[in-house]
Design a protein around this motif. Sequence first.
Motif, PDB file in Angstrom:
ATOM      1  N   LEU A  34      -6.116 -15.757   1.226  1.00 42.46           N
ATOM      2  CA  LEU A  34      -4.819 -15.077   1.202  1.00 42.46           C
ATOM      3  C   LEU A  34      -5.025 -13.585   1.374  1.00 42.46           C
ATOM      4  CD1 LEU A  34      -3.114 -16.825  -1.879  1.00 42.46           C
ATOM      5  CD2 LEU A  34      -2.985 -17.499   0.526  1.00 42.46           C
ATOM      6  N   PHE A  35      -4.086 -12.955   2.067  1.00 41.54           N
ATOM      7  CA  PHE A  35      -4.138 -11.507   2.281  1.00 41.54           C
ATOM      8  C   PHE A  35      -2.795 -10.912   1.883  1.00 41.54           C
ATOM      9  CE2 PHE A  35      -3.298  -7.686   4.713  1.00 41.54           C
ATOM     10  CZ  PHE A  35      -4.477  -6.957   4.570  1.00 41.54           C
ATOM     11  N   GLY A  36      -2.868  -9.826   1.124  1.00 42.51           N
ATOM     12  CA  GLY A  36      -1.640  -9.147   0.717  1.00 42.51           C
ATOM     13  C   GLY A  36      -1.813  -7.648   0.719  1.00 42.51           C
ATOM     14  N   CYS A  37      -0.754  -6.967   0.357  1.00 38.56           N
ATOM     15  CA  CYS A  37      -0.734  -5.511   0.399  1.00 38.56           C
ATOM     16  C   CYS A  37      -0.028  -5.002  -0.854  1.00 38.56           C
ATOM     17  CB  CYS A  37       0.010  -5.053   1.662  1.00 38.56           C
ATOM     18  SG  CYS A  37       0.463  -3.304   1.677  1.00 38.56           S
ATOM     19  N   LEU A  38      -0.454  -3.834  -1.314  1.00 37.52           N
ATOM     20  CA  LEU A  38       0.264  -3.149  -2.386  1.00 37.52           C
ATOM     21  C   LEU A  38       0.333  -1.676  -2.038  1.00 37.52           C
ATOM     22  CD1 LEU A  38       1.665  -3.317  -5.141  1.00 37.52           C
ATOM     23  CD2 LEU A  38      -0.545  -2.787  -6.206  1.00 37.52           C
ATOM     24  N   ASP A  39       1.549  -1.152  -1.921  1.00 42.04           N
ATOM     25  CA  ASP A  39       1.720   0.271  -1.625  1.00 42.04           C
ATOM     26  C   ASP A  39       1.071   1.101  -2.731  1.00 42.04           C
ATOM     27  OD1 ASP A  39       3.111  -0.405   0.632  1.00 42.04           O
ATOM     28  OD2 ASP A  39       5.094  -0.113  -0.272  1.00 42.04           O
ATOM     29  N   ALA A  40       0.540   2.257  -2.350  1.00 39.86           N
ATOM     30  CA  ALA A  40      -0.224   3.086  -3.282  1.00 39.86           C
ATOM     31  C   ALA A  40       0.638   3.838  -4.292  1.00 39.86           C
ATOM     32  CB  ALA A  40      -1.093   4.072  -2.503  1.00 39.86           C
ATOM     33  N   ASP A  41       1.953   3.563  -4.307  1.00 37.77           N
ATOM     34  CA  ASP A  41       2.819   4.131  -5.341  1.00 37.77           C
ATOM     35  C   ASP A  41       3.481   3.029  -6.157  1.00 37.77           C
ATOM     36  OD1 ASP A  41       4.528   3.109  -3.451  1.00 37.77           O
ATOM     37  OD2 ASP A  41       5.884   4.824  -3.428  1.00 37.77           O
ATOM     38  N   SER A  42       2.857   1.830  -6.128  1.00 42.42           N
ATOM     39  CA  SER A  42       3.425   0.673  -6.825  1.00 42.42           C
ATOM     40  C   SER A  42       2.403   0.085  -7.787  1.00 42.42           C
ATOM     41  CB  SER A  42       3.870  -0.394  -5.816  1.00 42.42           C
ATOM     42  OG  SER A  42       4.846   0.115  -4.929  1.00 42.42           O
ATOM     43  N   TYR A  43       2.904  -0.703  -8.750  1.00 40.09           N
ATOM     44  CA  TYR A  43       2.053  -1.284  -9.789  1.00 40.09           C
ATOM     45  C   TYR A  43       2.498  -2.726 -10.017  1.00 40.09           C
ATOM     46  CZ  TYR A  43       1.915   3.746 -10.404  1.00 40.09           C
ATOM     47  OH  TYR A  43       1.843   5.098 -10.162  1.00 40.09           O
ATOM     48  N   VAL A  44       1.541  -3.579 -10.396  1.00 37.52           N
ATOM     49  CA  VAL A  44       1.849  -4.998 -10.534  1.00 37.52           C
ATOM     50  C   VAL A  44       1.726  -5.454 -11.980  1.00 37.52           C
ATOM     51  CG1 VAL A  44       1.249  -5.635  -8.184  1.00 37.52           C
ATOM     52  CG2 VAL A  44      -0.542  -5.586  -9.929  1.00 37.52           C
ATOM     53  N   ASP A  45       2.554  -6.411 -12.342  1.00 34.24           N
ATOM     54  CA  ASP A  45       2.441  -7.091 -13.622  1.00 34.24           C
ATOM     55  C   ASP A  45       1.164  -7.924 -13.623  1.00 34.24           C
ATOM     56  OD1 ASP A  45       3.881  -8.166 -16.185  1.00 34.24           O
ATOM     57  OD2 ASP A  45       3.266  -9.955 -15.078  1.00 34.24           O
ATOM     58  N   SER A  46       0.549  -8.077 -14.772  1.00 34.33           N
ATOM     59  CA  SER A  46      -0.756  -8.737 -14.845  1.00 34.33           C
ATOM     60  C   SER A  46      -0.717 -10.194 -14.397  1.00 34.33           C
ATOM     61  CB  SER A  46      -1.307  -8.657 -16.274  1.00 34.33           C
ATOM     62  OG  SER A  46      -0.441  -9.316 -17.190  1.00 34.33           O
ATOM     63  N   GLN A  47       0.449 -10.836 -14.452  1.00 32.25           N
ATOM     64  CA  GLN A  47       0.545 -12.242 -14.048  1.00 32.25           C
ATOM     65  C   GLN A  47       1.149 -12.427 -12.651  1.00 32.25           C
ATOM     66  OE1 GLN A  47       1.357 -15.230 -17.238  1.00 32.25           O
ATOM     67  NE2 GLN A  47       2.286 -13.487 -18.298  1.00 32.25           N
TER      68      GLN A  47
END
Length: 410
Positions: free
Chosen positions: A127-140
Amino acid sequence: MNPGELVTFFFLFTTLYFEVFLLVTFLENRKEMGKETLTPEYFPSVTVAVPCWNEEKTVSGTIQSLLSLRYPKEKLSIIAVDDGSTDGTWHALQEFKNHPQVRLYQKENGGKFTVLNFAITHSESDLFGCLDADSYVDSQALLRIVKRFENKKIMAVTPSIHILEPKTPIELLQKAEFTLSIFIRKVFALLGSVYITPGPFSFFRREVFAEIGGYKHAHNTEDMEIAMRMQKAGMKIDNAHDAYVYTHPQKTVYRLYRQRLRWIHGGFENLLDYRSMFFKKKYGNLSYFVLPAAILSVCSGLYFVAFALWNVVNFASGKIAEAEVIGAEAFAPSIHLNWFFLNTNPIGIISAILLLLSLSTILAGKYIGEKTALPSRDIIYFILFYGILSPFWLIKAIWNTALSRKTSWR
């Protein structure tokens, strides 16, 4: 009934129909949305790309949030790419230069789509994904997205995006806007009609890129273009409504205007590029319902802005004419409240119903994304001010599209 009233009724009815349809779809599936996604039965390898351009203040927190994900460490890789930043982004990234899960790269500035394609060529994960460098993800968040991929027909999954710690009225307005987007994105997934895979934490099976190719420039909205290309290729896109991602709001009205102008203009251009998908049976709800509704919403928005301005001008000119006859008394406020003479004009009644339905869709979004449907003050700011602000970027986007003008990223 004059032509103006006919046009008004047409747009009111189509908007009413669209909102009722979405709400009915939501109500039919609300039990599923109230449940937490269970832990996946298998853990595919995952790569997350972090495109960076002048993000020295936020990129460290972004990568830290990825490293805090509850996911097998040996299955998760992070590729951070500095796309020719002119600030201290590369220096900020050095914090992770020896981390076993993180790889750092620098390249000449080429735009976000070039960073994503660069990262794809440097990854071999399932799987490949992206996260913008001004965003944050929930641990789950990743666990809940991966769970959706247990359905072998699903080729991409989008998350639930929230505004991070809004405080000012302009930030709270965006919170309500994003809450509405959570509702729309989930219902569109139920209809098989997702046409945007947003930058913050959308994921794809690797074979997507092998079959339809990588990202394109796509008028600075590559996240919409690749989703449209997937839909055209018959690939299914799902939504993980409980995979929470948090992004910074725009701090000023001008920055909000610039961002929304880019989004809307890019959306218009992509709809033109994929106009062959309209009213084609093989594209289902997307073709016959969602895409036409997107066009109608723009037309109705412009019409009601013009309608409101026309009424304001008529009211003002009437008051001026009245003042010429009776003087300043024409501008004196007069309040005569008599419920017996309450205005029961059908246009007014339908407009009130639409307002209530709009409020209902935002509350439904809160239920999906926050597990609560209690009203909050962000909704008040949205109802009061969004209709005033949005015509500015909407009209400008149409103007740019008509004249084939480009919209800058920032």
